[in-house]
Design an enzyme around this catalytic site. Structure first.
Site, PDB file in Angstrom:
ATOM      1  N   GLY A  35       0.823  -1.202   0.000  1.00 33.32           N
ATOM      2  CA  GLY A  35       0.000   0.000   0.000  1.00 33.32           C
ATOM      3  C   GLY A  35       0.853   1.246   0.000  1.00 33.32           C
ATOM      4  O   GLY A  35       2.069   1.185  -0.207  1.00 33.32           O
ATOM      5  N   MET A  37       1.715   3.145   2.479  1.00 31.30           N
ATOM      6  CA  MET A  37       2.602   3.319   3.625  1.00 31.30           C
ATOM      7  C   MET A  37       3.225   2.006   4.092  1.00 31.30           C
ATOM      8  O   MET A  37       4.107   2.025   4.941  1.00 31.30           O
ATOM      9  CB  MET A  37       1.828   3.938   4.801  1.00 31.30           C
ATOM     10  CG  MET A  37       1.409   5.389   4.581  1.00 31.30           C
ATOM     11  SD  MET A  37       0.566   6.043   6.043  1.00 31.30           S
ATOM     12  CE  MET A  37       1.868   5.956   7.259  1.00 31.30           C
ATOM     13  N   LYS A  55       2.312  -6.760   8.702  1.00 37.36           N
ATOM     14  CA  LYS A  55       2.266  -5.488   7.980  1.00 37.36           C
ATOM     15  C   LYS A  55       3.439  -4.619   8.452  1.00 37.36           C
ATOM     16  O   LYS A  55       3.499  -4.232   9.616  1.00 37.36           O
ATOM     17  CB  LYS A  55       0.928  -4.798   8.243  1.00 37.36           C
ATOM     18  CG  LYS A  55       0.739  -3.465   7.567  1.00 37.36           C
ATOM     19  CD  LYS A  55      -0.680  -2.951   7.856  1.00 37.36           C
ATOM     20  CE  LYS A  55      -0.934  -1.615   7.229  1.00 37.36           C
ATOM     21  NZ  LYS A  55      -2.305  -1.129   7.510  1.00 37.36           N
ATOM     22  N   ASP A 157     -12.551   6.248   6.933  1.00 34.00           N
ATOM     23  CA  ASP A 157     -12.126   5.869   5.583  1.00 34.00           C
ATOM     24  C   ASP A 157     -12.937   4.669   5.094  1.00 34.00           C
ATOM     25  O   ASP A 157     -12.391   3.724   4.536  1.00 34.00           O
ATOM     26  CB  ASP A 157     -10.633   5.547   5.560  1.00 34.00           C
ATOM     27  CG  ASP A 157     -10.062   5.556   4.142  1.00 34.00           C
ATOM     28  OD1 ASP A 157     -10.683   6.163   3.246  1.00 34.00           O
ATOM     29  OD2 ASP A 157      -8.997   4.951   3.935  1.00 34.00           O
TER      30      ASP A 157
END
Length: 686
Positions: A35, A37, A55, A157
């Site tokens: 993604g 970031m 992640k 979001d």
């Protein structure tokens, strides 16, 4: 930022440099995706043999203080949530490879992927869900967000790519739903908790296509911002189209703040489906600009979604009748019978007193008078044959308009007739701007040389041509405004509700003319009638209904002087009388002694109105609105008449209008026939 943790992600999206390494008892297996970031890997717990997702914050962002804090905030927000519909966070920390989160591994696909897949396989290019598929998913999203809001966390979001679907047995209705990516989530102030946030008022975060107006303006948000985003998401999932999507992020956010959402696609689906009609009402409330007008919380939204009919309930148990033993005493049987009778009577009483759900009036468009007024410009005899000569004469129009020399009456007539013929030609060819200009030139020339009379010494020709030119200018510029608005809507642009300068100036000219005593007293009745009709039509379009009512009233007084009523409408003055009754209702000019609908509707039927399906529907809508007018009178006789009108309207109505009409009919009959109201309510399933 959005990174999902599903099995279907692009396995080549992130580098494989980490593959095979051990991170705090987790072995990195392979890359899942990447993604803005972070990078995401599939991993296995070396002791428990459990699969998870790791992640990592990207290496080039590890020195970025804000990025690190946002990564930590995702760990805080997700880690504080424990719910079946929220992705689970197992651990977080920092290693030589950077900051990381260890999350639940989801073997499924995102809602965005599902819609894209269906879009590719659909004939109309729209990927969407059926109502039966969508509502269970929406409910599970509400469960997850409700849990987050209860913890003081706003997602901020919500979008299709942040909703993961894990299919249990291939049936989408039974899919497990997981909310992911709380990377820009925000703690809001609550009792006993300090507000934690990396954002300040004025900063904007989120995905523009789904952002609430308060997010777009950088204002403080609460759970109702997620409700707005969910409204955008629900519309897209059901229709296959994004609700608001500008040419860039800034334009999209401006549209969220300023424009009323276009729910036309959902309205079409709602026309023949009660479920979609209820869904449209829910989406519309979610999308209110003012958060105070939205659903108060996720629980209230869930209740509304639960009310949507999706077919027979599978969890409803049939009550089995009690079996009395052979040796049961007669007294017990009598008591049971009495108890059942008592419960039945009390249930009837409660049922009759239970309020009927009201359809919001703005959804019924009750402020728009029916039937709409109509106008068709006259085409002079032999107009087509004279077209070439009119065009030749039009070449001298500019010279005629600039001629300041005082003409004779006959010369003025010739000049004005040339302008009017040219205007009529351009109007027929839908060149509205030029037509309006020619009509306006004719009117200004007549005003400038008012003393130059023709046709007779009193200037009857001047008065007639003033009415023709002023009326024509208003009609031409009105048509031009409609064309411009339609083009803007087709291009997805915002449409101003204010009329253009040319239309406003031509309206003022026509209004001044109709206020002139000589024009009204000695003007041609037919052209006066036309002028009043066009003026009223434009005023109704602009919602200046009080003035429109005055103009329609004056118009009706002239109908008797015009041979065969209105030459340009099939139903003559009957149509205008019904329109005037509507204006009385909308402007709340209620008269207990004189009901404006009482004569207008029978006269309209007598004129033959209502034979086509469209006219029959308008006639039913008029009877529905007549019933509303009668209810406002609030006396016994009016309630009975109102019920009769509602009952006559019901068969021809559908969707929300039918539901609203049935509800008002029940409220009417309840005032004078309690038992009859119960039967009516049962029959119509109110």
């Amino acid at each position: 930022m959005s990174e999902n943790f599903g099995h279907n992600q692009n396995l080549n999206a992130a580098p494989n440099s980490m593959t095979g390494r051990i991170l705090d008892r987790w072995e990195i297996l392979d890359a899942i995706g990447e993604g803005g970031m972070s990078e995401v890997y599939r991993a296995r717990h070396v002791i428990m043999n459990k699969i998870g997702a790791v992640k990592f914050l990207k290496a080039d962002l590890s020195q970025d203080e804000n990025a690190v804090k946002r990564f930590q905030q995702e760990a805080m927000t997700s880690g504080s949530l424990a719910h079946a519909n929220v992705v689970q966070v197992y651990d977080c920390g920092a290693s030589e490879h950077g900051f990381y989160l260890i999350l639940e591994f989801l073997e499924g696909s995102s809602l965005a992927d599902l819609l894209d897949s269906r879009r590719e396989n659909s004939e109309d290019g729209r990927g969407r869900l059926s109502l039966e598929e969508a509502v269970p998913i929406f409910l599970k999203v509400c469960h997850g967000l409700g849990h987050a809001h209860a913890k003081g966390i706003v997602h901020r979001d919500m979008k299709p790519s942040n909703i993961m679907l894990i299919l249990a047995g291939g049936d989408l209705k039974d899919a497990q739903v997981k909310l992911v990516d709380f990377g820009i989530a925000k703690f809001v102030q609550s009792a006993g908790r300090d507000a934690h946030s990396l954002t300040k008022t004025g900063e904007v975060f989120g995905s523009p296509v789904y952002m609430s107006p308060e997010q777009c303006m950088g204002r403080a948000v609460d759970g109702r911002a997620d409700i707005y985003s969910l409204g955008c998401l629900m519309f897209e999932a059901l229709t296959g189209r994004k609700l608001i999507n500008g040419r860039n992020a800034t334009e999209t956010m401006i549209k969220h703040v300023e424009e009323k959402p276009d729910l036309t696609l959902l309205e079409r689906m709602a026309a023949d489906s009660e479920g979609y009609a209820m869904m449209k009402t829910i989406v519309e409330r979610c999308l209110e600009k003012d958060p105070n007008n939205r659903f108060a919380d996720m629980e209230e939204l869930e209740d509304a979604l639960h009310a949507i009919p999706l077919g027979p309930r599978l969890d409803t148990e049939k009550r089995k009748p009690d079996k009395n033993e052979k040796d049961a005493r007669l007294l017990i049987f009598s008591l049971l019978t009495a108890a059942v009778a008592t419960v039945f009577v009390m249930s009837l009483a409660v049922y009759s007193l239970w309020p009927v759900a009201r359809v919001q009036e703005h959804l019924l468009q009750l402020k728009q008078p029916l039937p709409p007024l109509s106008y068709k410009p006259l085409v002079p005899p032999g107009f087509t044959e004279r077209k070439a000569r009119i065009l030749r004469n039009d070449s001298s129009i500019s010279l005629v308009s600039k001629d300041t020399k005082t003409p004779t009456g006959q010369t003025l007539k010739s000049q004005v007739q040339t302008l009017l013929a040219s205007a009529a030609l351009f109007l027929e060819e839908k060149n509205y701007a030029t037509a309006g200009s020619r009509y306006n030139d004719a009117y200004e020339r007549l005003k400038e040389f008012d003393s130059c009379t023709y046709d007779d010494s009193e200037g009857s020709g001047n008065r007639r041509d003033k009415l023709i030119s002023a009326t024509g200018a208003v009609w031409a510029y009105y048509q031009l405004e409609r064309v411009k608005k339609q083009r803007a809507l087709d291009a997805g642009l915002s449409v101003s509700s204010s009329p253009g300068r040319d239309l406003v100036e031509s309206e003022h000219a026509l209004e001044d003319l109709l206020d002139d005593g000589k024009i009204v007293e000695k003007g041609d009745p037919q052209w006066l009638n036309r002028a009043y009709t066009v003026f009223a039509l434009v005023l109704e379009e602009q919602q200046d209904l009080v003035k429109a009512m005055e103009v329609v009233s004056k118009n009706l007084k002239l109908d008797g002087e015009v041979v065969d009523g209105d030459a340009y409408t099939a139903y003559g003055s009957a149509l205008k009388k019904a329109n005037l009754a509507e204006l009385c209702r909308i402007t709340e000019k209620f008269d207990r002694e004189k009901d404006p609908y009482e004569k207008a509707l029978p006269e309209l039927e007598k004129a033959g109105y209502g034979k086509s399906p469209q006219e029959a529907k308008v006639m039913a809508q008029l009877r529905f609105r007549h019933g509303l007018y009668l209810l406002e009178l609030e006396h016994a006789g009016a309630y009975k008449l109102a019920f009769q009108e509602f009952s006559r309207a019901l068969p021809a109505l559908s969707g929300l209008e039918r539901s609203a009409c049935a509800g008002y009919a029940y409220e009417s009959i309840k005032h004078y026939d309690w038992f009859g109201s119960l039967l009516f309510r049962f029959k119509n399933a109110i």
